[in-house]
Design an enzyme around this catalytic site. Structure first.
Site, PDB file in Angstrom:
ATOM      1  CD  GLU A  36      -1.111   0.819   3.592  1.00  0.00           C
ATOM      2  OE1 GLU A  36      -1.584   1.938   3.325  1.00  0.00           O
ATOM      3  OE2 GLU A  36      -1.273   0.253   4.689  1.00  0.00           O
ATOM      4  CE  LYS A 171       0.804   1.919  14.379  1.00  0.00           C
ATOM      5  NZ  LYS A 171       1.021   2.802  13.244  1.00  0.00           N
TER       6      LYS A 171
END
Ligand code: PSU
Ligand code: MN
Length: 320
Positions: A36, A171
Site C-alpha cells: 500500500e 494498533k
C-alpha cells in the site's frame, strides 16, 4: 465484485495500469505481493518512508515474488510503481490525498493522485488479479466506536474483496475487541501466524484469542485457496506478530495513546484525518522507538506475504 457495469454507458471501464513486470508474473502464475501507499505518504516521515517502501519491495523480491506498490497516479489506478513515482509519494507526504474506497471515483474523475489505504489497495489488487498484500496495521473500530461509528472502511473491504492482508494486527489506538467482532460479523477469517492471540502491532500479544493459528505459509495458502475455490469471496487477515526483539513495552505505548486520543479530541479531529493524526502523534511522542518497530514489522510482513503468495501460486498451479 469491484467493477459493475453502469447501465447505458458503453465506454470501457477504467482499468488498472499494471506494471509490465507485474503483468508478466501474473500471466505465468508467479507470486506477486501488493503493497500500500498510505503507509508511505501518511504513515512514516521522510526520508524513512522512501527507504522503507524500497526495502519492502526488496524483501518481496528476496523471497522470489514480484512487488506491486499500489497508488492512484494522475487519475489512473496503478499496480506497480517506478522508483521515481514511489519517491514522489514519499516526498509529498500528507500533502497527497489519502485514498480509501470512497475516494477512488473522485480521484479518477479529477485526474488526481492519491495514496491508497488498505481498503483501496485491496480493490486495485483484486482488479489486477493480485491475491496477497502486505502492510503494517489495518484500520479497525476506533475506541468509542460504539458511539462515534468510526469504523474503518478496511473492515468492510475485507468482507467483500478477495485479497489476503498480511499485517501485524491492529494498533492499540483502536478498540481491538470491537475490531475482531466486526470482522467476525462479516465472516472474515483472522489467522494468527504462529500465535493464538491477535497481535497488537507494537506488541506480540493482546490477550484476545483468535480461533485459528497456523504456522507455515503453506497452511495459510491452503485456507485462502479453499476460501476462494468454494466461491466464498472476501478477504482474510493474516496476523503476524512483530519480531520479538523489536517489541515496544505495552505500558509505554498505552500512556502515549491516551495522550494522543485526548489531544485529538481537544483539537476536534474527525473523519479520515483521525487515523493519520493519531499515528503521527504517537510516533512523535515515542520518538525513534516506534518508528523502528514499525519498519521492522512491515518488513517481516512483506517477507511472509511473499512466502504465502509463493505457496498459493504452487497450489493454484497444482490444482487449478
Ligand atoms: N494503521 C496503521 N498504519 C497505517 C494505517 C493504519 O497502523 O498506516 C493506514 C492504512 O493505510 C489504513 C488506514 O488502511 O490507515 C486506515 O484509515 P481509516 O481508519 O481512516 O480507515
Ligand atoms: Mn474513520
Amino acid at each position: 465484485m469491484t467493477s459493475l457495469p453502469t447501465p447505458g454507458d458503453s465506454s470501457p471501464a477504467p482499468a488498472v495500469r499494471v506494471q509490465p513486470e507485474v503483468a508478466q508474473a501474473l500471466a505465468r502464475g508467479a507470486p506477486v505481493v501488493a503493497l500500500e501507499s498510505t503507509i508511505i505518504s501518511h504513515g512514516m516521515p521522510w526520508p524513512r518512508n522512501l527507504e522503507t517502501a524500497l526495502q519492502l519491495e526488496d524483501e518481496v523480491r528476496a523471497q522470489g515474488a514480484v512487488p506491486a506498490t499500489v497508488a492512484v497516479v494522475d487519475g489512473e489506478l496503478r499496480a506497480g510503481l517506478a522508483r521515481g513515482e514511489i519517491e514522489a509519494l514519499a516526498r509529498a507526504g500528507p500533502a497527497v490525498a489519502k485514498a480509501s474506497r470512497r475516494d477512488l471515483p473522485v480521484l479518477l474523475a479529477e485526474g488526481a493522485s492519491g495514496a491508497t489505504t488498505v481498503a483501496a489497495t485491496m480493490i486495485v489488487a483484486a482488479m489486477a488479479g493480485i491475491r496477497v498484500f502486505a502492510t503494517g496495521g489495518i484500520g479497525g473500530v476506533h475506541r468509542g466506536g460504539e458511539r462515534s461509528f468510526d469504523i474503518s472502511a478496511d473492515l468492510l473491504e475485507l468482507a467483500r474483496t478477495p485479497v489476503a492482508v498480511v499485517c501485524a494486527g491492529v494498533k492499540a489506538i483502536l478498540d481491538l475487541r470491537l475490531t475482531l467482532e466486526v470482522l467476525e460479523t462479516h465472516g472474515v477469517p483472522v489467522i494468527g501466524y504462529g500465535t493464538d492471540e491477535l497481535p497488537a502491532f507494537w506488541s506480540r500479544a493482546s490477550g484476545l484469542k483468535l480461533d485459528r493459528r497456523l504456522d507455515t505459509p503453506e497452511a495459510v495458502a491452503r485456507v485462502l485457496h479453499a476460501q476462494w475455490r468454494m466461491g466464498l469471496g472476501g478477504g482474510a487477515v493474516v496476523a503476524n506478530p512483530i519480531p520479538a526483539e523489536c517489541e515496544v513495552p505495552h505500558e509505554r505505548i498505552e500512556a502515549v495513546i491516551r495522550q494522543a486520543l485526548a489531544e485529538a479530541d481537544e483539537a476536534g479531529i474527525a473523519g479520515a484525518a483521525v487515523t493519520p493524526w493519531l499515528l503521527a502523534r504517537v510516533q512523535a511522542l515515542t520518538g525513534g522507538a516506534s518508528l523502528q518497530a514499525n519498519v521492522a514489522l512491515v518488513r517481516a510482513n512483506a517477507r511472509l506475504a511473499a512466502q504465502v503468495a509463493g505457496a498459493l501460486a504452487r497450489l493454484q498451479a497444482a490444482r487449478g
